[in-house]
Design a protein around this motif. Structure first.
Motif, PDB file in Angstrom:
ATOM      1  N   GLY A 119      -5.350 -76.334 -24.382  1.00  0.00           N
ATOM      2  CA  GLY A 119      -6.597 -75.593 -24.223  1.00  0.00           C
ATOM      3  C   GLY A 119      -6.422 -74.200 -23.672  1.00  0.00           C
ATOM      4  O   GLY A 119      -5.344 -73.801 -23.238  1.00  0.00           O
ATOM      5  N   LYS A 120      -7.543 -73.454 -23.675  1.00  0.00           N
ATOM      6  CA  LYS A 120      -7.522 -72.037 -23.343  1.00  0.00           C
ATOM      7  C   LYS A 120      -7.216 -71.776 -21.872  1.00  0.00           C
ATOM      8  O   LYS A 120      -6.675 -70.743 -21.520  1.00  0.00           O
TER       9      LYS A 120
ATOM     10  N   GLU B   3      -3.665 -64.614 -19.776  1.00  0.00           N
ATOM     11  CA  GLU B   3      -4.046 -63.458 -20.573  1.00  0.00           C
ATOM     12  C   GLU B   3      -3.270 -63.373 -21.878  1.00  0.00           C
ATOM     13  O   GLU B   3      -3.402 -62.408 -22.614  1.00  0.00           O
ATOM     14  N   LEU B   4      -2.435 -64.359 -22.190  1.00  0.00           N
ATOM     15  CA  LEU B   4      -1.622 -64.323 -23.401  1.00  0.00           C
ATOM     16  C   LEU B   4      -2.199 -65.225 -24.473  1.00  0.00           C
ATOM     17  O   LEU B   4      -2.806 -66.256 -24.171  1.00  0.00           O
ATOM     18  N   GLU B   5      -2.007 -64.827 -25.732  1.00  0.00           N
ATOM     19  CA  GLU B   5      -2.333 -65.730 -26.827  1.00  0.00           C
ATOM     20  C   GLU B   5      -1.259 -66.810 -26.893  1.00  0.00           C
ATOM     21  O   GLU B   5      -0.181 -66.697 -26.300  1.00  0.00           O
TER      22      GLU B   5
ATOM     23  N   ASN C 126      -8.371 -66.121 -24.676  1.00  0.00           N
ATOM     24  CA  ASN C 126      -7.201 -66.051 -23.794  1.00  0.00           C
ATOM     25  C   ASN C 126      -7.396 -66.813 -22.490  1.00  0.00           C
ATOM     26  O   ASN C 126      -6.561 -66.752 -21.595  1.00  0.00           O
ATOM     27  N   GLY C 127      -8.524 -67.540 -22.353  1.00  0.00           N
ATOM     28  CA  GLY C 127      -8.754 -68.349 -21.160  1.00  0.00           C
ATOM     29  C   GLY C 127      -9.535 -67.655 -20.069  1.00  0.00           C
ATOM     30  O   GLY C 127      -9.939 -68.293 -19.098  1.00  0.00           O
ATOM     31  N   GLN C 128      -9.761 -66.356 -20.183  1.00  0.00           N
ATOM     32  CA  GLN C 128     -10.542 -65.628 -19.194  1.00  0.00           C
ATOM     33  C   GLN C 128     -12.035 -65.882 -19.423  1.00  0.00           C
ATOM     34  O   GLN C 128     -12.455 -66.187 -20.532  1.00  0.00           O
TER      35      GLN C 128
END
Length: 228
Positions: free
Chosen positions: A23-24, A29-31, A138-140
């Protein structure tokens, strides 16, 4: 050498799949492809440094292979919509017009406490001030504030979770000067039980925000204050 090449490609593909499943929130911050390439290159590059018996080209070949895979994957993502679907997550709307989306939060594996923490990091104490909260690929978490709420009075102190996904936080009840008897009476007046509440927040001044498990069309307390 061919074995090393094949093993590198296999590990690269497997790691991408694992990261996609995780998951994200794991990405930072990375793909996904960037993260996998970074992890593998750092690990491979350290081997000839610590193990002098390993020939240098045994590390150089996988590193060059990974760099080629990364550039090839970037080209595919630019042109191939199928690869974008498989490897790049779509933004997830966690909150809309002050109302948290329980299903989206569960899918993103984000707890109520974590969501509120992210809002506070963006300078927002009251969830009702949020127009949209979105978990990016990117999870942010991006938060868009409701401009119409900017001039409304701020809650008195930090909004604390009294109920989180059906669980009563007795410590927070005590911190806002309430007890379980008050909570039971308040919920009874709303026709709810604690297990039917997704989030209930309160500050020291008595401002409440109620979010049932099953929204009834009223996202939050219309009457923002309650009597002590």
């Amino acid at each position: 050498m061919l074995t090393i090449l094949l093993r590198t490609v296999m590990i690269y593909v497997v790691l991408i799949l694992i990261m996609r499943l995780m998951g994200k929130r794991q990405l930072g911050e990375l793909e996904i492809t960037d993260l996998v390439t970074t992890l593998l290159i750092s690990e491979i590059a350290s081997l000839p440094l610590t193990e002098t018996g390993i020939p240098l080209h045994y590390a150089l070949l996988p590193i060059i292979t990974l760099a080629g895979l990364e550039m090839g994957m970037a080209a595919l993502l630019l042109k191939g919509h199928l690869f974008k679907r498989l490897l790049i997550s779509r933004p997830t709307i966690l909150m809309s017009h002050g109302v948290p989306d329980r299903g989206a939060m569960k899918k993103a594996r984000l707890s109520c406490e974590e969501l509120l923490s992210q809002l506070r990091l963006q300078g927002i104490n009251d969830p009702s001030e949020v127009a949209f909260a979105v978990m990016e690929p990117n999870g942010q978490i991006s938060v868009i504030q409701d401009q119409s709420k900017k001039d409304t009075p701020s809650p008195a102190g930090i909004m604390r979770l009294l109920i989180s996904d059906g669980w009563v936080n007795r410590d927070n009840l005590r911190l806002v000067g309430r007890d379980e008897k008050w909570l039971e009476g308040y919920l009874k007046g709303k026709g709810l039980k604690a297990r039917e509440v997704f989030m209930l927040l309160c500050d020291g001044g008595g401002t409440l925000r109620l979010y049932p498990m099953k929204p009834t069309g009223t996202p939050r307390e219309k009457n923002g204050k309650t009597s002590p």
